[in-house]
Scaffold this active site. Structure first.
Site, PDB file in Angstrom:
ATOM      1  N   GLY A   1      -2.014  -5.950  -3.002  1.00 23.91           N
ATOM      2  CA  GLY A   1      -2.331  -6.192  -1.585  1.00 23.91           C
ATOM      3  C   GLY A   1      -2.642  -7.663  -1.344  1.00 23.91           C
TER       4      GLY A   1
ATOM      5  N   LEU B   1      -7.986 -10.166   2.922  1.00 21.81           N
ATOM      6  CA  LEU B   1      -8.819 -10.586   1.796  1.00 21.81           C
ATOM      7  C   LEU B   1      -7.950 -11.117   0.655  1.00 21.81           C
ATOM      8  CD1 LEU B   1     -11.637 -10.701   0.477  1.00 21.81           C
ATOM      9  CD2 LEU B   1     -11.314  -8.321  -0.227  1.00 21.81           C
TER      10      LEU B   1
ATOM     11  N   ASP C   1       2.475  -7.442  -3.603  1.00 25.17           N
ATOM     12  CA  ASP C   1       2.328  -6.801  -2.302  1.00 25.17           C
ATOM     13  C   ASP C   1       3.595  -5.999  -2.028  1.00 25.17           C
ATOM     14  OD1 ASP C   1       0.202  -7.451   0.169  1.00 25.17           O
ATOM     15  OD2 ASP C   1       2.097  -6.566   0.825  1.00 25.17           O
TER      16      ASP C   1
ATOM     17  N   ILE D   1       2.446   0.195  -4.408  1.00 27.54           N
ATOM     18  CA  ILE D   1       1.362   0.606  -5.282  1.00 27.54           C
ATOM     19  C   ILE D   1       1.514   2.065  -5.749  1.00 27.54           C
ATOM     20  CG2 ILE D   1      -0.319   1.323  -3.498  1.00 27.54           C
ATOM     21  CD1 ILE D   1      -0.881  -0.938  -6.518  1.00 27.54           C
TER      22      ILE D   1
ATOM     23  N   TYR E   1      -9.773   6.801   6.012  1.00 27.52           N
ATOM     24  CA  TYR E   1     -10.082   5.569   5.266  1.00 27.52           C
ATOM     25  C   TYR E   1     -11.425   5.733   4.540  1.00 27.52           C
ATOM     26  CZ  TYR E   1     -11.387   0.568   4.835  1.00 27.52           C
ATOM     27  OH  TYR E   1     -11.778  -0.661   4.397  1.00 27.52           O
TER      28      TYR E   1
ATOM     29  N   LYS F   1     -11.977   6.135   0.504  1.00 24.72           N
ATOM     30  CA  LYS F   1     -12.755   5.104  -0.186  1.00 24.72           C
ATOM     31  C   LYS F   1     -14.002   5.714  -0.837  1.00 24.72           C
ATOM     32  CE  LYS F   1     -10.394   1.292   0.271  1.00 24.72           C
ATOM     33  NZ  LYS F   1      -9.956   0.503  -0.897  1.00 24.72           N
TER      34      LYS F   1
HETATM   35  N1  SER Z   1     -12.622  -3.882   8.147  1.00 24.32           N
HETATM   36  C1  SER Z   1     -12.533  -2.483   7.826  1.00 24.32           C
HETATM   37  C2  SER Z   1     -12.029  -1.710   8.985  1.00 24.32           C
HETATM   38  O1  SER Z   1     -12.386  -2.044  10.086  1.00 24.32           O
HETATM   39  C3  SER Z   1     -13.866  -1.954   7.407  1.00 24.32           C
HETATM   40  O2  SER Z   1     -13.994  -2.042   6.056  1.00 24.32           O
HETATM   41  O3  SER Z   1     -11.343  -0.756   8.808  1.00 24.32           O
END
Ligand code: SER
Length: 311
Positions: free
Chosen positions: A10, A15, A36, A52, A141, A145
């Site tokens: 990624g 980031l 990526d 990935i 998400y 996670k």
């Molecule tokens: N920046 C992320 C999001 O808004 C939060 O970890 O999904």
């Protein structure tokens, strides 16, 4: 000369772009392989295209480059994740398990997993959220996670894999644009302020969320990864705090640089996601275990954003 041979997945993301540069500055460009799913025209060192979910390709990359450290940043974020929850689970969790299974067999020494404030949910205390607390995420998400965090702990204790992880707040930076997140507004707002002097925010004025400046996010990641293993007391994922603010608070700060700037509010489905998250984070464990301290508050960050974006 560094002995680390690093893979960043990624690497084209918000980031990844900045972390790859920081790792290359530290370890030498040829020792950091960026990867990526999309091609990169700007990579300043080795780059490979990598989906990935393609285990065979991933194995080849780890073997060919004799990878010793992995920063696994490939993920689908909170807002985009809601458009295709099963794909989000596959990318965020199943791909991670594939990597961990590979790593057990390979000479990979250390591996980094980004988690998020998105793991917190409606049952979590909203202020000064503790490390150990109620965690019932509402987005796929957050669900994926949180599952990843628990897998981290499992693989560490069962197979002694040296996995380290941070629950990042919303990340704000000038070098790259985030996509698909709920905290993205806090980056977009700067670009719109400079170009159009106005911004329509998809969150309500008073929605306070934990945020962090990109320099602090990178600093924390490097501090955690460099810390001796016996200092790491959290193997799920560390709480991390930078600053907290709402759209109206950042707008006020921006007006100090662009007095004519105006903000409007048109909340969409991301408001509900933001409402389920917390407002501020207790990161005592990161401070105690690996001497974490942020350098940037809202005012200092805003000044630095404008200085860099105006260049
Ligand atoms: N920046 C992320 C999001 O808004 C939060 O970890 O999904």
């Amino acid at each position: 000369m560094s002995h680390e041979r690093i893979l960043v997945t990624g690497a084209n993301g918000q980031l990844g772009t900045v972390l790859t540069s920081a790792l290359r500055a530290k370890h030498g460009p040829s020792n950091v392989v960026a990867s990526d799913i999309k091609a990169s025209s700007t990579s300043s060192g080795p780059f490979v295209m990598l989906d990935i979910l393609n285990i065979q390709r991933l194995t080849e990359v780890i073997d060919d480059f004799r990878i010793t450290h992995i920063y696994h940043l490939a993920a689908i974020l909170s807002a985009n994740g809601e458009w295709n929850p099963i794909k989000t689970w596959n990318v965020n969790l199943n791909a991670w398990i594939n990597i961990l299974e590979l790593v057990r067999e390979k000479p990979v020494k250390k591996i980094f997993f980004p988690s998020t404030i998105g793991v917190f949910g409606d049952t979590t205390p909203k202020s000064n959220t503790p490390q150990h607390t109620a965690i019932d995420p509402v987005t796929m998400y957050g669900v994926s996670k949180r599952a990843g965090e628990m897998i981290n702990n499992y693989y560490h204790h069962k197979y002694k894999v040296d996995i380290r992880s941070i629950r990042y707040p919303g990340i704000i930076g000038y070098q790259s644009i985030p996509s698909g997140g709920t905290t993205d507004y806090a980056v977009e707002i700067f670009h719109h302020a400079i170009k159009e002097k106005t911004y329509t925010c998809f969150l309500e004025a008073g929605t306070t969320l934990p945020m962090i400046y990109i320099h602090d996010a990178i600093k924390a990641t490097l501090l955690l990864m460099d810390a001796p293993a016996d200092r790491i007391s959290i193997r799920t994922s560390y709480n991390l705090s930078g600053m907290s603010f709402s759209p109206s608070e950042i707008a006020k700060e921006i007006k100090k640089f662009i007095p004519e700037f105006e903000i409007n509010y048109q909340p969409d489905f991301r408001q509900q996601i933001a409402n389920s998250w917390t407002k501020s984070i207790d990161d005592d464990r990161a401070r105690n275990d690996w001497s974490w301290l942020p350098d940037y508050d809202l005012a200092k960050m805003t000044k630095d954003m404008f200085e860099n974006l105006s260049k």
